[in-house]
Design an enzyme around this catalytic site. Structure first.
Site, PDB file in Angstrom:
ATOM      1  N   ARG A   1      39.261 -44.182  73.905  1.00  8.92           N
ATOM      2  CA  ARG A   1      40.381 -44.440  72.968  1.00  8.92           C
ATOM      3  C   ARG A   1      41.434 -43.352  73.031  1.00  8.92           C
ATOM      4  NH1 ARG A   1      40.314 -40.845  68.885  1.00  8.92           N
ATOM      5  NH2 ARG A   1      38.364 -39.755  68.703  1.00  8.92           N
ATOM      6  N   SER A   2      41.043 -42.135  73.423  1.00  5.99           N
ATOM      7  CA  SER A   2      41.929 -40.976  73.303  1.00  5.99           C
ATOM      8  C   SER A   2      41.547 -40.005  74.412  1.00  5.99           C
ATOM      9  CB  SER A   2      41.703 -40.356  71.919  1.00  5.99           C
ATOM     10  OG  SER A   2      42.374 -39.143  71.765  1.00  5.99           O
TER      11      SER A   2
ATOM     12  N   ASP B   1      42.557 -36.354  76.457  1.00  4.60           N
ATOM     13  CA  ASP B   1      43.241 -35.088  76.727  1.00  4.60           C
ATOM     14  C   ASP B   1      43.220 -34.952  78.260  1.00  4.60           C
ATOM     15  OD1 ASP B   1      43.673 -32.382  77.254  1.00  4.60           O
ATOM     16  OD2 ASP B   1      42.510 -31.684  75.523  1.00  4.60           O
TER      17      ASP B   1
ATOM     18  N   CYS C   1      35.328 -40.226  71.901  1.00  6.09           N
ATOM     19  CA  CYS C   1      36.548 -40.550  72.669  1.00  6.09           C
ATOM     20  C   CYS C   1      36.225 -41.582  73.745  1.00  6.09           C
ATOM     21  CB  CYS C   1      37.126 -39.273  73.247  1.00  6.09           C
ATOM     22  SG  CYS C   1      37.808 -38.251  71.920  1.00  6.09           S
TER      23      CYS C   1
ATOM     24  N   ASN D   1      35.621 -36.440  81.860  1.00  9.07           N
ATOM     25  CA  ASN D   1      35.292 -37.850  81.664  1.00  9.07           C
ATOM     26  C   ASN D   1      35.195 -38.614  82.985  1.00  9.07           C
ATOM     27  OD1 ASN D   1      37.325 -37.631  78.749  1.00  9.07           O
ATOM     28  ND2 ASN D   1      35.098 -37.648  78.777  1.00  9.07           N
TER      29      ASN D   1
HETATM   30  N1  LIG Z   1      41.400 -31.293  72.302  1.00  5.33           N
HETATM   31  C1  LIG Z   1      40.231 -31.706  72.831  1.00  5.33           C
HETATM   32  N2  LIG Z   1      40.200 -32.028  74.139  1.00  5.33           N
HETATM   33  C2  LIG Z   1      39.024 -32.443  74.724  1.00  5.33           C
HETATM   34  O1  LIG Z   1      39.047 -32.717  75.937  1.00  5.33           O
HETATM   35  C3  LIG Z   1      37.856 -32.542  73.911  1.00  5.33           C
HETATM   36  C4  LIG Z   1      37.935 -32.196  72.550  1.00  5.33           C
HETATM   37  N3  LIG Z   1      39.130 -31.774  72.041  1.00  5.33           N
HETATM   38  N4  LIG Z   1      36.839 -32.222  71.743  1.00  5.33           N
HETATM   39  C5  LIG Z   1      35.591 -32.789  72.210  1.00  5.33           C
HETATM   40  C6  LIG Z   1      35.392 -32.669  73.655  1.00  5.33           C
HETATM   41  C7  LIG Z   1      35.081 -31.305  74.192  1.00  5.33           C
HETATM   42  N5  LIG Z   1      35.671 -31.376  75.535  1.00  5.33           N
HETATM   43  C8  LIG Z   1      35.982 -30.267  76.305  1.00  5.33           C
HETATM   44  C9  LIG Z   1      36.027 -29.015  75.715  1.00  5.33           C
HETATM   45  C10 LIG Z   1      36.353 -27.898  76.461  1.00  5.33           C
HETATM   46  C11 LIG Z   1      36.617 -28.038  77.817  1.00  5.33           C
HETATM   47  C12 LIG Z   1      36.948 -26.810  78.598  1.00  5.33           C
HETATM   48  O2  LIG Z   1      37.178 -25.750  78.048  1.00  5.33           O
HETATM   49  N6  LIG Z   1      36.964 -26.893  79.905  1.00  5.33           N
HETATM   50  C13 LIG Z   1      37.353 -25.780  80.780  1.00  5.33           C
HETATM   51  C14 LIG Z   1      36.181 -24.966  81.287  1.00  5.33           C
HETATM   52  C15 LIG Z   1      34.831 -25.358  80.873  1.00  5.33           C
HETATM   53  C16 LIG Z   1      33.730 -24.438  81.379  1.00  5.33           C
HETATM   54  O3  LIG Z   1      33.999 -23.307  81.817  1.00  5.33           O
HETATM   55  O4  LIG Z   1      32.563 -24.858  81.327  1.00  5.33           O
HETATM   56  C17 LIG Z   1      38.080 -26.326  81.980  1.00  5.33           C
HETATM   57  O5  LIG Z   1      38.819 -25.552  82.577  1.00  5.33           O
HETATM   58  O6  LIG Z   1      37.890 -27.496  82.309  1.00  5.33           O
HETATM   59  C18 LIG Z   1      36.554 -29.287  78.421  1.00  5.33           C
HETATM   60  C19 LIG Z   1      36.234 -30.396  77.652  1.00  5.33           C
HETATM   61  C20 LIG Z   1      36.251 -32.646  75.755  1.00  5.33           C
HETATM   62  N7  LIG Z   1      36.614 -32.998  74.412  1.00  5.33           N
HETATM   63  O1  LIG Z   2      35.288 -36.770  76.067  1.00  9.43           O
HETATM   64  C1  LIG Z   2      36.340 -36.455  75.484  1.00  9.43           C
HETATM   65  C2  LIG Z   2      36.356 -36.025  74.174  1.00  9.43           C
HETATM   66  C3  LIG Z   2      37.537 -35.712  73.600  1.00  9.43           C
HETATM   67  N1  LIG Z   2      38.698 -35.821  74.280  1.00  9.43           N
HETATM   68  C4  LIG Z   2      39.960 -35.444  73.606  1.00  9.43           C
HETATM   69  C5  LIG Z   2      40.965 -36.502  73.304  1.00  9.43           C
HETATM   70  C6  LIG Z   2      41.749 -35.876  72.144  1.00  9.43           C
HETATM   71  O2  LIG Z   2      42.706 -34.950  72.668  1.00  9.43           O
HETATM   72  C7  LIG Z   2      40.690 -35.110  71.395  1.00  9.43           C
HETATM   73  C8  LIG Z   2      40.109 -35.881  70.246  1.00  9.43           C
HETATM   74  O3  LIG Z   2      41.062 -35.999  69.255  1.00  9.43           O
HETATM   75  P1  LIG Z   2      41.207 -37.302  68.319  1.00  9.43           P
HETATM   76  O4  LIG Z   2      42.175 -36.843  67.258  1.00  9.43           O
HETATM   77  O5  LIG Z   2      39.862 -37.576  67.728  1.00  9.43           O
HETATM   78  O6  LIG Z   2      41.738 -38.409  69.149  1.00  9.43           O
HETATM   79  O7  LIG Z   2      39.677 -34.863  72.347  1.00  9.43           O
HETATM   80  C9  LIG Z   2      38.704 -36.227  75.593  1.00  9.43           C
HETATM   81  O8  LIG Z   2      39.753 -36.309  76.252  1.00  9.43           O
HETATM   82  N2  LIG Z   2      37.516 -36.554  76.142  1.00  9.43           N
END
Ligand SMILES: Nc1nc(=O)c2c([nH]1)NC[C@@H]1CN(c3ccc(C(=O)N[C@@H](CCC(=O)O)C(=O)O)cc3)CN21
Ligand SMILES: O=c1ccn([C@H]2C[C@H](O)[C@@H](COP(=O)(O)O)O2)c(=O)[nH]1
Length: 283
Positions: free
Chosen positions: A180-181, A183, A160, A191
């Site tokens: 590029r994408s 959340d 991403c 990030n």
């Molecule tokens: N849908 C989606 N969103 C993302 O942000 C994302 C993905 N997928 N896939 C790849 C990575 C994984 N990322 C993540 C995954 C989980 C959290 C998360 O659960 N954060 C919680 C707590 C984390 C903790 O306790 O360590 C939070 O409240 O921020 C954050 C970023 C960012 N990326």
């Molecule tokens: O570092 C990261 C990794 C992932 N994401 C988010 C952005 C999207 O919601 C998903 C990835 O989905 P795609 O379908 O591959 O775009 O994970 C993020 O924000 N930051």
């Protein structure tokens, strides 16, 4: 913090609903966001309108810099974020390239540290950049990119935040990072921290002053199941002042990052925040 809240508000006010095939959850979406972080003055861009688990974000960055390819390696250094993408996404579970439990494939750091050339040899992009910057060289191509379209099917997710460009002006180092994408409720919280820490850390080990980190996002979205929490809870809160980040001054080289550095070599000073909010995660 203001720029983060402005982006969230802009998505709520002007976002357009976009269906998402990969996750099955639609997203309220805007195109183009430009964020910047003042690393020179140590204004650490930590979200204050909810509790941020910043150590996990820093651990994730360390994993990328080390070239990790397994969710187990990330767990071992205090980061759980890759468990779901490595082990729960149907398309990846059915992909013949997946090498069992926790495998993430050729994503992020694998590309950054071990980009495969056509002759089968490997290129360490990060080492080239660090070596040049350490000598005061900016060849206008001090770029680390994780974006390798020819190998997308070899990994669980396309990167991403995929490209980092370092630039030297005199003895000040700048960073421009492309995403590029995004959340915005979950990923951006991580990030922002990673852009800031990447510049601060690379400046420290290459012997430069950090300047600004510029963070450019193409598609910024809030998933449908996150919207209510963002609009009715997080956006109703008043932000606190930015904290500062302290990095262990004994970190002096890429080898240090590869061998002994942990998330506990990073300390946040003066972090005041609201209660945690648990946002849903779409795999
Ligand atoms: N849908 C989606 N969103 C993302 O942000 C994302 C993905 N997928 N896939 C790849 C990575 C994984 N990322 C993540 C995954 C989980 C959290 C998360 O659960 N954060 C919680 C707590 C984390 C903790 O306790 O360590 C939070 O409240 O921020 C954050 C970023 C960012 N990326
Ligand atoms: O570092 C990261 C990794 C992932 N994401 C988010 C952005 C999207 O919601 C998903 C990835 O989905 P795609 O379908 O591959 O775009 O994970 C993020 O924000 N930051």
């Amino acid at each position: 913090m203001k720029q983060y809240l402005d982006l969230c508000q802009r998505i709520v006010d002007e976002g357009v609903w976009v269906e998402n095939k990969r996750t099955g959850t639609k997203c309220l979406t805007v195109i183009n966001a430009d964020l910047e972080y003042d690393v020179a003055n140590n204004k650490f861009p930590l979200i204050t309108t909810r509790k941020s688990f910043y150590k996990a974000a820093i651990a994730e960055l360390l994993g990328y810099l080390r070239g990790y390819d397994s969710a187990a390696q990330f767990r071992d250094i205090g980061c759980m974020t890759w468990n779901a993408n490595a082990n729960e996404n149907k398309a990846w579970l059915e992909n013949p390239h997946r090498r069992g439990e926790d495998d993430m494939g050729r994503v992020y750091g694998v590309q950054g540290r071990s980009w495969q050339r056509p002759d089968g040899s490997h290129l360490d992009q990060l080492k080239k950049v660090i070596d040049n910057l350490s000598k005061g060289i900016d060849d206008r191509g001090e770029i680390v990119t994780f974006y390798n379209p020819g190998e997308f099917e070899l990994g669980c997710l396309r990167p991403c935040m995929h490209t980092h460009t370092f630039s030297l002006l005199g003895d000040t180092l700048y960073l421009t990072s492309y995403q590029r994408s995004c959340d915005v409720p979950l990923g951006l919280n991580f990030n922002q921290i990673q852009c800031f820490v990447l510049l601060a850390l690379v400046a420290q080990i290459t012997g430069h002053k950090p300047g600004k980190a510029y963070h450019k996002i193409a598609n910024a979205h809030i998933y449908e199941n996150q919207l209510e929490l963002m609009r009715d809870v997080q956006l109703k809160r008043e932000p606190f002042a930015s904290p500062e980040l302290k990095i262990n001054p004994n970190i002096k080289s890429l080898e240090d990052i590869e061998s002994w550095v942990t998330k506990d070599d990073f300390e946040v000073v003066g972090y005041q925040c609201h209660d945690a909010i648990k946002y849903p995660f779409s795999v």
